[in-house]
Every structure is written in C-alpha cells, then in structure tokens.
Design a protein around this motif. Sequence first.
Motif, PDB file in Angstrom:
ATOM      1  N   ARG A  34       0.829  -1.205   0.000  1.00  0.00           N
ATOM      2  CA  ARG A  34       0.000   0.000   0.000  1.00  0.00           C
ATOM      3  C   ARG A  34       0.859   1.249   0.000  1.00  0.00           C
ATOM      4  O   ARG A  34       0.476   2.258  -0.582  1.00  0.00           O
ATOM      5  CB  ARG A  34      -0.941  -0.011   1.195  1.00  0.00           C
ATOM      6  CG  ARG A  34      -1.885   1.158   1.237  1.00  0.00           C
ATOM      7  CD  ARG A  34      -2.627   1.349  -0.055  1.00  0.00           C
ATOM      8  NE  ARG A  34      -3.562   0.277  -0.279  1.00  0.00           N
ATOM      9  CZ  ARG A  34      -4.369   0.216  -1.325  1.00  0.00           C
ATOM     10  NH1 ARG A  34      -4.365   1.150  -2.229  1.00  0.00           N
ATOM     11  NH2 ARG A  34      -5.175  -0.802  -1.464  1.00  0.00           N
ATOM     12  N   PHE A  37       1.774   1.782  -3.754  1.00  0.00           N
ATOM     13  CA  PHE A  37       0.666   2.181  -4.616  1.00  0.00           C
ATOM     14  C   PHE A  37       0.054   3.509  -4.205  1.00  0.00           C
ATOM     15  O   PHE A  37      -0.284   4.333  -5.059  1.00  0.00           O
ATOM     16  CB  PHE A  37      -0.405   1.091  -4.644  1.00  0.00           C
ATOM     17  CG  PHE A  37       0.082  -0.202  -5.232  1.00  0.00           C
ATOM     18  CD1 PHE A  37       0.830  -0.224  -6.391  1.00  0.00           C
ATOM     19  CD2 PHE A  37      -0.187  -1.401  -4.605  1.00  0.00           C
ATOM     20  CE1 PHE A  37       1.300  -1.411  -6.940  1.00  0.00           C
ATOM     21  CE2 PHE A  37       0.267  -2.594  -5.139  1.00  0.00           C
ATOM     22  CZ  PHE A  37       1.005  -2.597  -6.309  1.00  0.00           C
ATOM     23  N   SER A  41      -0.232   7.335  -6.278  1.00  0.00           N
ATOM     24  CA  SER A  41      -1.512   8.003  -6.535  1.00  0.00           C
ATOM     25  C   SER A  41      -1.605   9.341  -5.814  1.00  0.00           C
ATOM     26  O   SER A  41      -2.176  10.296  -6.351  1.00  0.00           O
ATOM     27  CB  SER A  41      -2.677   7.097  -6.142  1.00  0.00           C
ATOM     28  OG  SER A  41      -2.676   6.864  -4.760  1.00  0.00           O
TER      29      SER A  41
END
Length: 79
Positions: A34, A37, A41
């Motif tokens: 996480r 990623f 973003s």
Amino acid sequence: MLVAVGPYGQSQPSCFDHVKMGFVMGCAVGMAARALFSSFSCFRIGMQGRELMGGIGKTMMQSGGTFGTFMAIGMDIRC
C-alpha cells in the motif's frame, strides 16, 4: 493439546504462534504494498506535506490490518 519436542529440546510453535506470525507477515506485506501504490496516486493528484503523510499512513494501516487479518485466518485454517 500435546506439544511435540524437537531433538534438541526445543518445542514446536503453538497454533496461536502460527496465527500471530501470519498476522504480522500479512500486515507487513499489506503495508509495504500500500505504501508503494498509495504514494504514486497521492503524488499524481498533487498532495504535499502533512496531507501526503496522513493519506499514505492511513491507507497503509488499513491495508495492513485487512491483509494481516486474512493471513491470520489462513494460518488458522492450516493449523
């Protein structure tokens, strides 16, 4: 429940130890994935400073807890 003793006197880990180990491993993997990623973003939408750290940290904890729970359940089934 009987605990098997190895050839050098050490005992085998209990089922609860396996579940704990599964949770910790799942938590670590979920948080690492996480972090990768969500950082991409968050950078893409333009977050900076405190907002960036708060967003990444919150999603890391959520993902780590979720994946850790599923890994703990999987280790419990194997036990």
